[in-house]
Design a protein around this motif. Structure first.
Motif: not given
Length: 159
Positions: A29-32, A38-39, A63-64, A148-149
């Motif tokens: 998992a990571f943030s976009v 942000q997800i 937010d997922s 941004t990711f």
């Protein structure tokens, strides 16, 4: 990283001591991030993970999402090698954003649960991000919006 607080009992007489437990997203998992929100996304970077996606799921946290990443740009129809998205065995309505290799949203689409309609963007794409229905609209994400990711270190992208 998500953080939670869980009360735990300490065996110290009659006293109760809360213990803070910090949890982190799984390595996949990571943030976009977009200008409007942000997800936290799970990564589907292998053919099997991309094929499975969110199948079998009935809900997803706010937010997922699920982030699909490909080694090269994916062609769109009429190519025989086009990779589209459909909702067979997925039990929640989703929105999808298709992004190019520059991390810019090409197009957005709404996908209805358990349907076989195949969704494609109008031109080749490198990434696709699925979120709860309406997430992109409610966060001001439109075609042309930049994301941004950075994929987590060690992410292996397979054909």
């Amino acid at each position: 990283a998500a953080a939670g607080v869980l009360g735990a009992l300490a065996a110290c007489g009659d006293s109760v001591t809360p213990v803070k437990i910090t949890t982190t997203p799984p390595p996949s998992a990571f943030s976009v991030t977009f200008a409007g929100g942000q997800i936290t996304a799970e990564i589907a970077a292998s053919a099997d993970a991309r094929s499975t996606g969110l199948k079998g799921r009935h809900s997803m946290a706010a937010d997922s999402g699920m982030f699909f990443v490909f080694v090269t740009d994916q062609p769109v129809p009429p190519s025989l090698f086009s990779v589209g998205f459909y909702m067979d065995s997925t039990f929640l309505d989703l929105s999808i954003a298709f992004l190019d290799s520059a991390k810019t949203v090409i197009s957005l689409d709404e996908m209805q649960a358990t349907t076989l309609t195949v969704h494609f963007p109008p031109r080749p794409y490198r990434y696709a991000l699925e979120a709860n229905k309406g997430w992109f609209t409610s966060h001001g994400v439109l075609a042309g919006t930049a994301a941004t990711f950075s994929l987590p270190a060690g992410t292996i992208i397979s054909p």
